[in-house]
Design an enzyme around this catalytic site. Structure first.
Site: not given
Ligand code: DAT
Ligand code: MG
Length: 149
Positions: A126, A49, A115, A9, A112
């Site tokens: 994807e 997303y 991805h 990212k 974070n």
């Molecule tokens: P991951 O990236 O571990 O698969 P995810 O698919 O639940 O996690 O979410 C996608 C991304 O969205 C994640 O990397 C960071 C962001 N995200 C998720 N939950 C969030 C939150 N509560 N507040 C802010 N950003 C968030």
């Molecule tokens: Mg995810």
């Protein structure tokens, strides 16, 4: 052979972590089959997303992903989807253990670093979203026989 979609990212790129992150997948024994450094069009970020469209963080997440270039990659290997998620760590870096990419480099969920696809089917979707067939190259590493029994 199983494949997964990995994206460094904007925060990972800006913080100079490209080399380290690629190195972790390489030294694990996975094969890189596609890679591009790119600015992300808003429409692509929204599609990627799309599952989070209704979440309150969606707008901020799309703003973030489109704010600066990313490294989009496809990695291949046995069990690579699950293994990549293990190498990456938990969604929230503060609760991700040291040794994981997010655990080593991140503090907040909205920054974070990386991805990784969460399942084999998601990975296929994807990969097709981010790469054309011609941008992927199948090859066999000379180390294959020393990585697999
Ligand atoms: P991951 O990236 O571990 O698969 P995810 O698919 O639940 O996690 O979410 C996608 C991304 O969205 C994640 O990397 C960071 C962001 N995200 C998720 N939950 C969030 C939150 N509560 N507040 C802010 N950003 C968030
Ligand atoms: Mg995810």
């Amino acid at each position: 052979m199983e494949r997964t979609f990995i994206m460094i990212k904007p925060d990972g790129v800006q913080r100079g972590l490209i080399g380290d992150i690629i190195s972790r997948f390489e030294t694990k024994g996975f094969n890189l089959v596609g890679m591009k450094f790119m600015a992300v069009p808003r429409e692509l970020a929204e599609k990627h997303y799309g599952v989070h469209k209704e979440r309150p963080f969606f707008g901020g997440l799309v703003d973030f992903i489109t704010s600066s270039p990313v490294v989009a990659m496809v990695w291949e290997g046995e069990g690579v989807v699950g293994s990549a998620r293990t190498l990456i760590g938990a969604t929230n870096p503060i609760s991700s253990p040291p040794g994981t990419i997010r655990g080593d480099y991140g503090v907040t969920i909205g920054r974070n670093i990386i991805h990784g696809s969460d399942a084999i089917e998601t990975a296929q979707t994807e990969i097709a979203l981010w790469f054309s067939e011609g941008e992927l190259a199948s090859w066999e590493s000379c180390a294959q026989g020393w990585i697999y029994e």
